[in-house]
Design an enzyme around this catalytic site. Sequence first.
Site, mmCIF file in Angstrom:
data_model
loop_
_atom_site.group_PDB
_atom_site.id
_atom_site.type_symbol
_atom_site.label_atom_id
_atom_site.label_comp_id
_atom_site.label_asym_id
_atom_site.label_seq_id
_atom_site.Cartn_x
_atom_site.Cartn_y
_atom_site.Cartn_z
ATOM 1 N N ASN A 157 17.104 -39.959 -8.895
ATOM 2 C CA ASN A 157 16.612 -40.782 -7.780
ATOM 3 C C ASN A 157 17.673 -41.364 -6.844
ATOM 4 O O ASN A 157 17.386 -41.610 -5.679
ATOM 5 C CB ASN A 157 15.645 -41.852 -8.283
ATOM 6 C CG ASN A 157 16.281 -42.838 -9.209
ATOM 7 O OD1 ASN A 157 17.332 -42.579 -9.792
ATOM 8 N ND2 ASN A 157 15.649 -43.984 -9.360
ATOM 9 N N GLU A 253 20.791 -47.463 -18.782
ATOM 10 C CA GLU A 253 20.100 -48.075 -17.641
ATOM 11 C C GLU A 253 18.758 -47.361 -17.526
ATOM 12 O O GLU A 253 18.699 -46.223 -17.065
ATOM 13 C CB GLU A 253 20.919 -47.895 -16.350
ATOM 14 C CG GLU A 253 22.269 -48.583 -16.356
ATOM 15 C CD GLU A 253 22.177 -50.093 -16.249
ATOM 16 O OE1 GLU A 253 21.106 -50.629 -15.907
ATOM 17 O OE2 GLU A 253 23.188 -50.752 -16.535
ATOM 18 N N LEU A 254 17.707 -48.011 -17.985
ATOM 19 C CA LEU A 254 16.415 -47.317 -18.132
ATOM 20 C C LEU A 254 15.365 -47.838 -17.139
ATOM 21 O O LEU A 254 15.701 -48.459 -16.148
ATOM 22 C CB LEU A 254 15.955 -47.440 -19.581
ATOM 23 C CG LEU A 254 17.022 -47.055 -20.634
ATOM 24 C CD1 LEU A 254 16.497 -47.269 -22.042
ATOM 25 C CD2 LEU A 254 17.489 -45.616 -20.451
ATOM 26 N N CYS A 287 14.111 -47.488 -9.930
ATOM 27 C CA CYS A 287 13.911 -48.171 -11.224
ATOM 28 C C CYS A 287 13.462 -49.617 -11.062
ATOM 29 O O CYS A 287 12.821 -50.165 -11.953
ATOM 30 C CB CYS A 287 15.178 -48.091 -12.056
ATOM 31 S SG CYS A 287 16.628 -48.549 -11.111
HETATM 32 P P1 NAP Z 1 15.214 -38.475 -17.143
HETATM 33 O O1 NAP Z 1 14.176 -37.447 -17.166
HETATM 34 O O2 NAP Z 1 15.373 -39.372 -18.305
HETATM 35 O O3 NAP Z 1 16.593 -37.710 -16.841
HETATM 36 C C1 NAP Z 1 17.799 -38.401 -16.694
HETATM 37 C C2 NAP Z 1 18.947 -37.485 -17.079
HETATM 38 O O4 NAP Z 1 18.880 -37.200 -18.481
HETATM 39 C C3 NAP Z 1 18.903 -36.135 -16.384
HETATM 40 O O5 NAP Z 1 20.209 -35.715 -16.068
HETATM 41 C C4 NAP Z 1 18.294 -35.228 -17.440
HETATM 42 O O6 NAP Z 1 18.603 -33.874 -17.286
HETATM 43 C C5 NAP Z 1 18.964 -35.797 -18.684
HETATM 44 N N1 NAP Z 1 18.307 -35.429 -19.947
HETATM 45 C C6 NAP Z 1 17.062 -34.929 -20.147
HETATM 46 N N2 NAP Z 1 16.859 -34.716 -21.475
HETATM 47 C C7 NAP Z 1 17.996 -35.093 -22.111
HETATM 48 C C8 NAP Z 1 18.394 -35.133 -23.478
HETATM 49 N N3 NAP Z 1 17.588 -34.760 -24.457
HETATM 50 N N4 NAP Z 1 19.639 -35.592 -23.776
HETATM 51 C C9 NAP Z 1 20.479 -36.011 -22.796
HETATM 52 N N5 NAP Z 1 20.145 -35.984 -21.481
HETATM 53 C C10 NAP Z 1 18.923 -35.541 -21.141
HETATM 54 O O7 NAP Z 1 15.052 -39.430 -15.859
HETATM 55 P P2 NAP Z 1 14.763 -39.032 -14.342
HETATM 56 O O8 NAP Z 1 13.360 -38.561 -14.222
HETATM 57 O O9 NAP Z 1 15.846 -38.185 -13.788
HETATM 58 O O10 NAP Z 1 14.919 -40.462 -13.654
HETATM 59 C C11 NAP Z 1 13.917 -41.388 -13.658
HETATM 60 C C12 NAP Z 1 14.122 -42.467 -14.679
HETATM 61 O O11 NAP Z 1 15.403 -43.066 -14.507
HETATM 62 C C13 NAP Z 1 13.132 -43.605 -14.527
HETATM 63 O O12 NAP Z 1 12.665 -44.002 -15.776
HETATM 64 C C14 NAP Z 1 13.955 -44.703 -13.881
HETATM 65 O O13 NAP Z 1 13.469 -46.001 -14.089
HETATM 66 C C15 NAP Z 1 15.282 -44.499 -14.505
HETATM 67 N N6 NAP Z 1 16.336 -45.112 -13.713
HETATM 68 C C16 NAP Z 1 16.911 -46.261 -14.153
HETATM 69 C C17 NAP Z 1 17.880 -46.888 -13.383
HETATM 70 C C18 NAP Z 1 18.566 -48.143 -13.828
HETATM 71 O O14 NAP Z 1 19.627 -48.437 -13.301
HETATM 72 N N7 NAP Z 1 18.013 -48.877 -14.762
HETATM 73 C C19 NAP Z 1 18.234 -46.332 -12.148
HETATM 74 C C20 NAP Z 1 17.598 -45.164 -11.737
HETATM 75 C C21 NAP Z 1 16.657 -44.554 -12.525
HETATM 76 P P3 NAP Z 1 17.520 -32.871 -16.607
HETATM 77 O O15 NAP Z 1 17.305 -33.365 -15.224
HETATM 78 O O16 NAP Z 1 18.222 -31.573 -16.676
HETATM 79 O O17 NAP Z 1 16.284 -32.936 -17.465
#
Ligand code: NAP
Length: 478
Positions: A157, A253-254, A287
Amino acid sequence: MMLKQSSKKNLFINGKWQEAGDYYQLTSPYNGKFLASVPLANKREVEDALASAEIGAMKMKELTSLERSNVLERVSKLFEERSEEAAEILALECAKPIKAARAEIARTIETYKFASEEAKRIHGETIPMDAAKSGKGRFAYTIREPLGVIAAITPFNFPFNLVAHKLGPAFAAGNSIVLKPANQTPLSTLFTAELFEQAGLPDGALNVVTGRGSVIGDQLVRDPRVKMVTFTGSVEVGLGIKEKAGLKKITLELGSNSAVIIDGTDDLDAVVDRCVEGAYAFSGQVCISVQRIYVQEELYETFVERFAEKVKQLVIGDPLSEGTDLSAMINETEAERVERWIEEAAESGANITLGGKRIGAIFEPTIITGASSTLSISCKEAFAPVVTITPYDFLKDVVTCVNDSQYGLQAGVYTTSIHKAFDAIAALQVGGVMVNDVPTFRVDHMPYGGVKNSGTGREGIKYSIEEMTELKLVTIKF
Ligand code: NAP
């Protein structure tokens, strides 16, 4: 506008652009057009990146603070020079409307600038050893040392600025990085690597491996050479990482289902404007996006009316068009998930006051009233252009509603009473309270992170540097 770079991308390992054994086709979430062939890193390539990062870490440790600061300063300047190109990459690979994309690049420039400044301010403290009975005749101080190799895994994002929040502090503190960006947003990360290469970062300090999260992520998280995992993404993946990381340092950071309380204001229109921005920017895929709005009973009807009027004016369209406020979500599957949640809300008797429809991956800006707190749209992270608006009578009770969540990232509270502000600050279970603003507020040097399932650890350059260094104590007997 056109993507100016070559459409076949390479891995960035040990300062070289390396062809991969396998590739995937990256397409635009908005119109499905082909954008680039992107490496699908395999185990051997990830191993190369880790080995390179180990050597890179030694090189980084040798640099002076000034040298590290200068590299980061140059990257900030290069981003400034190529900002329009960078914004365009965002519009193409994650369908971020160009206005929002430019805003992310402006923040990225600032994040690297903060990192270059903080690189010069990493220090320990002296300890008055003679305060202990057996400490007399000893002098002590602490130093902050780099950890070594850090694995960074980032979401789709904010693919420039959230990567900056990993690379900036890690390099400022003298670490090396193996970075795995989200599979939908590799172009921004590869562009960033290009700028670091140009800025003179030592070979091996930054290694970018693109491909499948589950494959690359697992290997990075389990490798003993990795001293810290810094992850931004979903709770599900974050929990899995924590289980596998063992004794490595970890920052997570979730997600969140952030709330704002509107208890009182002198300017309701200004509050409405901020709430619309907080809820619908980048289709709510932020997020700290506003997901739950609680409005004091006396203001409720007027608020809903003016909020809906404002939301109707939002323009849906091509992310590259100047006028666009909302575009496609990251993929159609995500839009379908939101559609199911809206159906669930409607079946339970909630009112779909505005929107609620999906066209492909585009989801209309949606307002739901009368939603119970147990619905998916209330208690899970929507990550979509959807808000619930709920009236309340007493601040104390509504704070309990806000806290009734598995998440706790940031919360907002609008009030004209300083007493109520302090009551809310004390009672809200979140990592940050924004008084007289939406929870979506963030600048890049402030401490940022969540409690409960929103994560562990803090970002914001100075705070990340604390996480990305080890404290060493020295005592000298004299
Ligand atoms: P995501 O699906 O959890 O993916 C995040 C990263 O993790 C991607 O690079 C993904 O790779 C990787 N990943 C997937 N499976 C994994 C595994 N088993 N082991 C290690 N890494 C793995 O999240 P997203 O859809 O990209 O982003 C949305 C989420 O991020 C939301 O929940 C949002 O709230 C959160 N977020 C939090 C913050 C904060 O600062 N708190 C900021 C921004 C976003 P792939 O893309 O290749 O699957």
